[in-house]
Design a protein around this motif. Structure first.
Motif, PDB file in Angstrom:
ATOM      1  N   ILE A 123       4.271  78.585  38.521  1.00  0.00           N
ATOM      2  CA  ILE A 123       5.141  77.511  38.055  1.00  0.00           C
ATOM      3  C   ILE A 123       4.365  76.216  37.870  1.00  0.00           C
ATOM      4  N   GLN A 124       3.449  75.944  38.787  1.00  0.00           N
ATOM      5  CA  GLN A 124       2.707  74.696  38.697  1.00  0.00           C
ATOM      6  C   GLN A 124       1.832  74.643  37.445  1.00  0.00           C
ATOM      7  N   GLU A 125       1.215  75.763  37.102  1.00  0.00           N
ATOM      8  CA  GLU A 125       0.388  75.806  35.894  1.00  0.00           C
ATOM      9  C   GLU A 125       1.263  75.639  34.648  1.00  0.00           C
ATOM     10  N   PHE A 126       2.450  76.237  34.677  1.00  0.00           N
ATOM     11  CA  PHE A 126       3.379  76.083  33.564  1.00  0.00           C
ATOM     12  C   PHE A 126       3.753  74.617  33.374  1.00  0.00           C
ATOM     13  N   ARG A 127       4.053  73.939  34.458  1.00  0.00           N
ATOM     14  CA  ARG A 127       4.439  72.533  34.355  1.00  0.00           C
ATOM     15  C   ARG A 127       3.263  71.670  33.897  1.00  0.00           C
ATOM     16  N   ARG A 128       2.072  72.034  34.272  1.00  0.00           N
ATOM     17  CA  ARG A 128       0.914  71.257  33.838  1.00  0.00           C
ATOM     18  C   ARG A 128       0.781  71.285  32.315  1.00  0.00           C
ATOM     19  N   ARG A 129       1.197  72.373  31.717  1.00  0.00           N
ATOM     20  CA  ARG A 129       1.061  72.533  30.268  1.00  0.00           C
ATOM     21  C   ARG A 129       2.300  72.095  29.486  1.00  0.00           C
ATOM     22  N   PHE A 130       3.472  72.076  30.151  1.00  0.00           N
ATOM     23  CA  PHE A 130       4.705  71.839  29.396  1.00  0.00           C
ATOM     24  C   PHE A 130       5.636  70.789  29.986  1.00  0.00           C
ATOM     25  N   ASP A 131       5.422  70.353  31.199  1.00  0.00           N
ATOM     26  CA  ASP A 131       6.337  69.394  31.803  1.00  0.00           C
ATOM     27  C   ASP A 131       6.339  68.079  31.030  1.00  0.00           C
ATOM     28  N   THR A 132       7.515  67.475  30.899  1.00  0.00           N
ATOM     29  CA  THR A 132       7.662  66.247  30.119  1.00  0.00           C
ATOM     30  C   THR A 132       6.765  65.133  30.633  1.00  0.00           C
ATOM     31  N   ALA A 133       6.765  64.928  31.949  1.00  0.00           N
ATOM     32  CA  ALA A 133       5.979  63.837  32.523  1.00  0.00           C
ATOM     33  C   ALA A 133       4.485  64.091  32.390  1.00  0.00           C
ATOM     34  N   GLU A 134       4.055  65.303  32.665  1.00  0.00           N
ATOM     35  CA  GLU A 134       2.619  65.603  32.671  1.00  0.00           C
ATOM     36  C   GLU A 134       2.033  65.683  31.271  1.00  0.00           C
ATOM     37  N   THR A 135       2.861  65.945  30.279  1.00  0.00           N
ATOM     38  CA  THR A 135       2.373  66.035  28.896  1.00  0.00           C
ATOM     39  C   THR A 135       2.862  64.884  28.027  1.00  0.00           C
ATOM     40  N   GLY A 155      11.888  77.084  37.302  1.00  0.00           N
ATOM     41  CA  GLY A 155      12.078  76.283  38.492  1.00  0.00           C
ATOM     42  C   GLY A 155      12.262  77.088  39.759  1.00  0.00           C
ATOM     43  N   ARG A 156      12.007  78.428  39.732  1.00  0.00           N
ATOM     44  CA  ARG A 156      12.222  79.237  40.919  1.00  0.00           C
ATOM     45  C   ARG A 156      10.972  80.024  41.225  1.00  0.00           C
ATOM     46  N   PRO A 157      10.152  79.622  42.189  1.00  0.00           N
ATOM     47  CA  PRO A 157       8.933  80.342  42.518  1.00  0.00           C
ATOM     48  C   PRO A 157       9.250  81.788  42.895  1.00  0.00           C
ATOM     49  N   GLN A 158       8.379  82.687  42.448  1.00  0.00           N
ATOM     50  CA  GLN A 158       8.627  84.106  42.654  1.00  0.00           C
ATOM     51  C   GLN A 158       7.825  84.693  43.812  1.00  0.00           C
ATOM     52  N   THR A 159       6.833  83.999  44.278  1.00  0.00           N
ATOM     53  CA  THR A 159       5.993  84.537  45.333  1.00  0.00           C
ATOM     54  C   THR A 159       5.699  83.470  46.356  1.00  0.00           C
ATOM     55  N   GLN A 160       5.225  83.908  47.492  1.00  0.00           N
ATOM     56  CA  GLN A 160       4.844  82.972  48.536  1.00  0.00           C
ATOM     57  C   GLN A 160       3.706  82.086  48.066  1.00  0.00           C
ATOM     58  N   HIS A 161       2.832  82.662  47.263  1.00  0.00           N
ATOM     59  CA  HIS A 161       1.714  81.886  46.735  1.00  0.00           C
ATOM     60  C   HIS A 161       2.233  80.703  45.908  1.00  0.00           C
ATOM     61  N   ASN A 162       3.230  80.960  45.083  1.00  0.00           N
ATOM     62  CA  ASN A 162       3.783  79.888  44.267  1.00  0.00           C
ATOM     63  C   ASN A 162       4.450  78.829  45.114  1.00  0.00           C
ATOM     64  N   GLU A 163       5.112  79.245  46.205  1.00  0.00           N
ATOM     65  CA  GLU A 163       5.768  78.285  47.064  1.00  0.00           C
ATOM     66  C   GLU A 163       4.759  77.341  47.684  1.00  0.00           C
ATOM     67  N   GLN A 164       3.598  77.861  47.992  1.00  0.00           N
ATOM     68  CA  GLN A 164       2.562  77.022  48.560  1.00  0.00           C
ATOM     69  C   GLN A 164       2.002  76.071  47.527  1.00  0.00           C
ATOM     70  N   GLN A 165       1.963  76.515  46.250  1.00  0.00           N
ATOM     71  CA  GLN A 165       1.406  75.670  45.214  1.00  0.00           C
ATOM     72  C   GLN A 165       2.365  74.554  44.819  1.00  0.00           C
ATOM     73  N   SER A 166       3.680  74.830  44.839  1.00  0.00           N
ATOM     74  CA  SER A 166       4.641  73.850  44.369  1.00  0.00           C
ATOM     75  C   SER A 166       4.807  72.749  45.402  1.00  0.00           C
ATOM     76  N   SER A 167       4.720  71.521  44.961  1.00  0.00           N
ATOM     77  CA  SER A 167       4.877  70.395  45.863  1.00  0.00           C
ATOM     78  C   SER A 167       6.345  70.143  46.121  1.00  0.00           C
ATOM     79  N   SER A 168       6.634  69.389  47.165  1.00  0.00           N
ATOM     80  CA  SER A 168       8.013  69.128  47.537  1.00  0.00           C
ATOM     81  C   SER A 168       8.743  68.311  46.496  1.00  0.00           C
ATOM     82  N   SER A 169       8.007  67.611  45.664  1.00  0.00           N
ATOM     83  CA  SER A 169       8.631  66.787  44.636  1.00  0.00           C
ATOM     84  C   SER A 169       9.045  67.568  43.418  1.00  0.00           C
ATOM     85  N   ASP A 170       8.591  68.848  43.335  1.00  0.00           N
ATOM     86  CA  ASP A 170       8.924  69.675  42.179  1.00  0.00           C
ATOM     87  C   ASP A 170      10.280  70.333  42.400  1.00  0.00           C
ATOM     88  N   SER A 171      11.299  69.802  41.868  1.00  0.00           N
ATOM     89  CA  SER A 171      12.635  70.370  41.981  1.00  0.00           C
ATOM     90  C   SER A 171      13.097  70.821  40.613  1.00  0.00           C
TER      91      SER A 171
END
Length: 427
Positions: free
Chosen positions: A301-313, A31-47
């Motif tokens: 983080i976004q790719e991880f959630r696409r594969r493992f997040d409860t709602a998305e899977t 749940g903690r983006p490590q790079t600026q690139h990840n921050e741009q990918q993560s939507s505001s709803s991803d907490s």
């Protein structure tokens, strides 16, 4: 009975290192983006509260261990030591044949990025002890034996063998091959092959390679559909080939799975855990930026959630992650069982650098000591404990399925994926 060798321990520890890397990433990066690139990918709803990791808790299936205990044990006891051990020469260099052909279909896959290649290691950089193939020296005298003494010993052995007829020699060779085949649960590389080359695992981490699409799907579909004791009429959750087109929540599949014997359930969870590990590695080391001679890798983080997040899977992601923890338990147990062999004073992890070899052995012993204190080991005695003939037949099925999976990994159309994929099933 297991045939335990130093090389077998190398495989076990390298696998354990890979999984521990993943488990450590769970703890410290969720749940903690490590790079600026990840921050741009993560939507505001991803907490963090919405992360699939907040639901990963409780007891694992088919054992008496819980997620929380494994996290604490791994992150504070095992991972720091394994990380250091993996940097040692004895575990860093690996000889592998990446040119073995796919035995099932033409190799039409390829990686989509230029970094999809294995950087081989020049033999001049490989420690002399590893190049010699003598991965385990039993005493200082053995490690300092002169070439003349080795030659004389070889001549003596040759003299003994010369009294045998060629027919007898061939018969003995056949017996040896048969005996070895009974123990092997995977296709082992021939390190003497001219196509085998040394790989520095620190320079070739398991990460995203761009290998995807129909070729990648075919590999995993073959593993699940042909090797997990599953009838064709039962579809895995989120399988796009299912009649429901992946909309099934998996209720039918898991009802079928729970009706299987313990051994077959364990087999499926091991394969699912392996799959999860590979997916997490590519999410943890994702190509974030490429251009002008600069390549940036890091967690996606976004790719991880696409594969493992409860709602998305639809809840499947949590099962996948729990299977990863289950696989971790099996690996802990495997290391625990080989510990007595390597605790003997005569066993030396030999590279030719006496000082480093001693430090490597000490690190290994520290890990074994921690394993002995872990109170929740998987109890393998509960497996293959029924009727002797039925248990023997089932164990042989296990062996053949694992061996087939290691052959399927040769069909991965990408050298890094094929290399790590070939290592991973060697449990």
């Amino acid at each position: 009975m297991w045939r335990i060798t130093a090389r077998a321990c190398w495989v076990l520890l390298s696998i354990c290192f890979l999984r521990n890397l993943v488990a450590g990433w769970f703890q410290h990066n969720s749940g903690r983006p490590q790079t600026q690139h990840n921050e741009q990918q993560s939507s505001s709803s991803d907490s963090p509260d919405q992360s699939c990791l907040c639901h990963l808790t409780g007891v694992l299936d088919d054992c008496f261990c819980d997620v929380e205990s494994i996290d604490v044990f791994n992150n504070f006891k095992i991972y720091p030591r394994i990380k250091k051990l993996a940097e040692r020469d004895y575990f860093r260099y690996y000889r592998v044949n990446l040119k073995r052909p796919c035995p099932f279909w033409p190799d039409d896959g390829h990686c989509s990025i230029k970094d999809c290649h294995v950087e081989s290691c020049p033999e001049s950089k490989v420690p002399i002890g590893i190049k010699s193939g003598n991965y385990n020296k039993y005493s200082q005298a053995a490690s300092t034996m002169s070439d003349k003494a080795e030659c004389e010993q070889a001549n003596k052995l040759g003299a003994i063998n010369s009294t045998l007829s060629n027919q007898s020699k061939e018969a003995f060779a056949d017996w040896a091959r048969h005996d070895d085949a009974q123990d092997h649960f995977c296709e082992l590389d021939d390190e003497t092959s001219p196509d085998a080359e040394y790989v520095d695992l620190l320079l070739n981490p398991e990460r995203y390679t761009g290998y995807k699409g129909a070729s990648a799907w075919r590999v995993w579909n073959s593993i699940y559909e042909e090797n997990c004791f599953k009838p064709r009429s039962v579809y895995r959750p989120l399988n796009p080939l299912a009649p429901s087109r992946g909309d099934d929540d998996g209720e039918g599949f898991y009802k079928w799975l729970e009706g299987l014997c313990l051994e077959k359930r364990v087999f499926y969870r091991l394969i699912s855990g392996l799959h999860s590990s590979i997916n997490i590695h590519l999410c943890a080391e994702f190509l974030l930026d490429e251009g002008w001679g600069r390549t940036a890798w890091g967690p996606n983080i976004q790719e991880f959630r696409r594969r493992f997040d409860t709602a998305e899977t639809k809840g499947e992601g949590i099962r996948r992650l729990k299977n990863l923890y289950f696989l971790y338990l099996i690996e802990l147990r495997a290391l625990y069982k080989v510990a007595p062999y390597f605790e003997r004073a005569i066993v030396n992890l030999y590279t030719g650098n006496a000082e480093e070899d001693g430090e490597t052995k000490e690190l290994l012993l520290q890990i074994f000591n921690e394993l002995k204190r872990f109170p929740m080991h998987f109890d393998e005695k509960s497996m293959f404990a029924g009727h002797k003939m039925e248990a023997k037949t089932l164990k042989e099925e296990f062996r053949l399925h694992f061996k087939n999976i290691s052959r399927i990994m040769d069909c991965v159309g990408c050298n890094p994926g094929s290399g790590h994929g070939s290592e991973d099933p060697l449990l």
